[in-house]
Write a protein that holds these residues in place. Structure first.
Motif, PDB file in Angstrom:
ATOM      1  N   THR A   1      44.185 -43.678   6.446  1.00  0.00           N
ATOM      2  CA  THR A   1      43.393 -42.589   7.016  1.00  0.00           C
ATOM      3  C   THR A   1      42.109 -43.121   7.639  1.00  0.00           C
ATOM      4  N   VAL A   2      41.471 -44.089   6.984  1.00  0.00           N
ATOM      5  CA  VAL A   2      40.262 -44.703   7.533  1.00  0.00           C
ATOM      6  C   VAL A   2      40.585 -45.443   8.823  1.00  0.00           C
ATOM      7  N   VAL A   3      41.690 -46.158   8.836  1.00  0.00           N
ATOM      8  CA  VAL A   3      42.112 -46.882  10.037  1.00  0.00           C
ATOM      9  C   VAL A   3      42.429 -45.897  11.160  1.00  0.00           C
ATOM     10  N   GLN A   4      43.003 -44.750  10.823  1.00  0.00           N
ATOM     11  CA  GLN A   4      43.314 -43.727  11.823  1.00  0.00           C
ATOM     12  C   GLN A   4      42.040 -43.261  12.526  1.00  0.00           C
ATOM     13  N   VAL A   5      40.964 -43.024  11.777  1.00  0.00           N
ATOM     14  CA  VAL A   5      39.684 -42.606  12.372  1.00  0.00           C
ATOM     15  C   VAL A   5      39.140 -43.722  13.259  1.00  0.00           C
ATOM     16  N   MET A   6      39.239 -44.951  12.783  1.00  0.00           N
ATOM     17  CA  MET A   6      38.732 -46.078  13.571  1.00  0.00           C
ATOM     18  C   MET A   6      39.524 -46.265  14.861  1.00  0.00           C
ATOM     19  N   GLU A   7      40.811 -46.063  14.794  1.00  0.00           N
ATOM     20  CA  GLU A   7      41.645 -46.186  15.998  1.00  0.00           C
ATOM     21  C   GLU A   7      41.317 -45.089  17.013  1.00  0.00           C
TER      22      GLU A   7
ATOM     23  N   ASP B   1      35.207 -38.812  22.619  1.00  0.00           N
ATOM     24  CA  ASP B   1      35.149 -38.910  24.083  1.00  0.00           C
ATOM     25  C   ASP B   1      33.803 -38.424  24.621  1.00  0.00           C
ATOM     26  N   LYS B   2      33.316 -37.318  24.085  1.00  0.00           N
ATOM     27  CA  LYS B   2      32.024 -36.768  24.517  1.00  0.00           C
ATOM     28  C   LYS B   2      30.886 -37.738  24.177  1.00  0.00           C
ATOM     29  N   ALA B   3      30.952 -38.352  22.998  1.00  0.00           N
ATOM     30  CA  ALA B   3      29.912 -39.310  22.598  1.00  0.00           C
ATOM     31  C   ALA B   3      29.933 -40.535  23.500  1.00  0.00           C
ATOM     32  N   LYS B   4      31.111 -40.965  23.922  1.00  0.00           N
ATOM     33  CA  LYS B   4      31.228 -42.120  24.827  1.00  0.00           C
ATOM     34  C   LYS B   4      30.589 -41.807  26.176  1.00  0.00           C
ATOM     35  N   GLU B   5      30.776 -40.574  26.669  1.00  0.00           N
ATOM     36  CA  GLU B   5      30.169 -40.175  27.939  1.00  0.00           C
ATOM     37  C   GLU B   5      28.643 -40.147  27.850  1.00  0.00           C
ATOM     38  N   GLN B   6      28.119 -39.654  26.713  1.00  0.00           N
ATOM     39  CA  GLN B   6      26.673 -39.523  26.561  1.00  0.00           C
ATOM     40  C   GLN B   6      25.997 -40.868  26.325  1.00  0.00           C
ATOM     41  N   ASN B   7      26.595 -41.707  25.490  1.00  0.00           N
ATOM     42  CA  ASN B   7      26.006 -43.007  25.172  1.00  0.00           C
ATOM     43  C   ASN B   7      27.123 -43.978  24.799  1.00  0.00           C
ATOM     44  N   PRO B   8      27.397 -44.967  25.648  1.00  0.00           N
ATOM     45  CA  PRO B   8      28.486 -45.908  25.353  1.00  0.00           C
ATOM     46  C   PRO B   8      28.223 -46.793  24.129  1.00  0.00           C
ATOM     47  N   ASP B   9      26.964 -46.881  23.696  1.00  0.00           N
ATOM     48  CA  ASP B   9      26.620 -47.725  22.545  1.00  0.00           C
ATOM     49  C   ASP B   9      26.600 -46.940  21.237  1.00  0.00           C
ATOM     50  N   THR B  10      27.244 -45.802  21.203  1.00  0.00           N
ATOM     51  CA  THR B  10      27.284 -44.986  19.992  1.00  0.00           C
ATOM     52  C   THR B  10      28.036 -45.723  18.891  1.00  0.00           C
ATOM     53  N   VAL B  11      27.462 -45.692  17.690  1.00  0.00           N
ATOM     54  CA  VAL B  11      28.107 -46.295  16.524  1.00  0.00           C
ATOM     55  C   VAL B  11      28.815 -45.185  15.753  1.00  0.00           C
ATOM     56  N   VAL B  12      30.056 -45.424  15.384  1.00  0.00           N
ATOM     57  CA  VAL B  12      30.820 -44.478  14.577  1.00  0.00           C
ATOM     58  C   VAL B  12      30.753 -44.958  13.132  1.00  0.00           C
ATOM     59  N   ILE B  13      30.182 -44.118  12.275  1.00  0.00           N
ATOM     60  CA  ILE B  13      30.051 -44.452  10.859  1.00  0.00           C
ATOM     61  C   ILE B  13      31.087 -43.643  10.091  1.00  0.00           C
ATOM     62  N   VAL B  14      32.000 -44.339   9.444  1.00  0.00           N
ATOM     63  CA  VAL B  14      33.068 -43.694   8.683  1.00  0.00           C
ATOM     64  C   VAL B  14      32.655 -43.696   7.214  1.00  0.00           C
TER      65      VAL B  14
ATOM     66  N   ALA C   1      38.805 -44.007  22.293  1.00  0.00           N
ATOM     67  CA  ALA C   1      37.815 -43.310  23.113  1.00  0.00           C
ATOM     68  C   ALA C   1      36.849 -44.293  23.777  1.00  0.00           C
ATOM     69  N   GLY C   2      36.921 -45.566  23.381  1.00  0.00           N
ATOM     70  CA  GLY C   2      36.040 -46.570  23.983  1.00  0.00           C
ATOM     71  C   GLY C   2      34.811 -46.885  23.153  1.00  0.00           C
ATOM     72  N   LEU C   3      34.769 -46.386  21.920  1.00  0.00           N
ATOM     73  CA  LEU C   3      33.648 -46.676  21.031  1.00  0.00           C
ATOM     74  C   LEU C   3      34.041 -47.851  20.135  1.00  0.00           C
ATOM     75  N   GLY C   4      33.516 -49.018  20.446  1.00  0.00           N
ATOM     76  CA  GLY C   4      33.902 -50.229  19.728  1.00  0.00           C
ATOM     77  C   GLY C   4      33.005 -50.582  18.565  1.00  0.00           C
TER      78      GLY C   4
END
Length: 151
Positions: free
Chosen positions: A127-133, A104-117, A138-141
């Motif tokens: 478990t990997v799907v849980q992190v992605m969900e 959520d904090k990363a989405k507020e700071q930069n909506p284009d944040t990439v989440v690397i699992v 949070a709005g990080l696509g």
């Protein structure tokens, strides 16, 4: 010995020794100590990585994959999933709620944040799907999966 005379100048005593030598041993000692300090601190910084960067300092046995298509930026979030299912964010083991807050904090700071699992080979798919969900909630696509290059 005449003080302050330049080498090669003539004087009435016949002594032309002067200050022709410079002792660089102390300079060399200081430079070697600084080199060692920089080498040690650079490895520590590399292992820690910037806050949430791709390098967490933990050994995760990533599965083999193709060449890396994603170049990590400092704003990206890297989440490591250990073999026992624990989540690691910025080098610290976190709970699911803390991970959601970080997203959520990363989405507020930069909506284009990439989440690397970065999940260990032994981690279940769920478990990997849980992190992605959590990231998608949070709005990080933009999601990526960390792999090691395979031959």
């Amino acid at each position: 010995m005449a003080m302050g005379k330049t080498p090669g100048s003539s004087d009435d005593e016949g002594d032309s020794a002067g200050f022709a030598e410079i002792n660089i041993t102390p300079l060399t000692d200081v430079m070697l100590v600084l080199l060692i300090i920089f080498m040690v601190t650079s490895t520590v910084i590399t292992q820690q990585g910037p806050g949430g960067g791709t390098k967490t300092g933990l050994k995760v046995n990533l599965p083999k994959g193709g060449s890396a298509d994603v170049t990590a930026r400092t704003t990206d979030i890297s989440v490591a999933v250990l073999a026992d299912g624990r989540f690691v964010l910025a080098g610290n083991v976190v709970a699911e709620a803390e991970l959601k807050q970080a997203f959520d904090k990363a989405k507020e700071q930069n909506p284009d944040t990439v989440v690397i699992v970065q999940a260990d080979e032994g981690v279940s798919h769920g478990t990997v799907v849980q992190v992605m969900e959590l990231a998608k909630q949070a709005g990080l696509g933009q999601l990526a999966i960390g792999v090691r290059e395979g031959n």
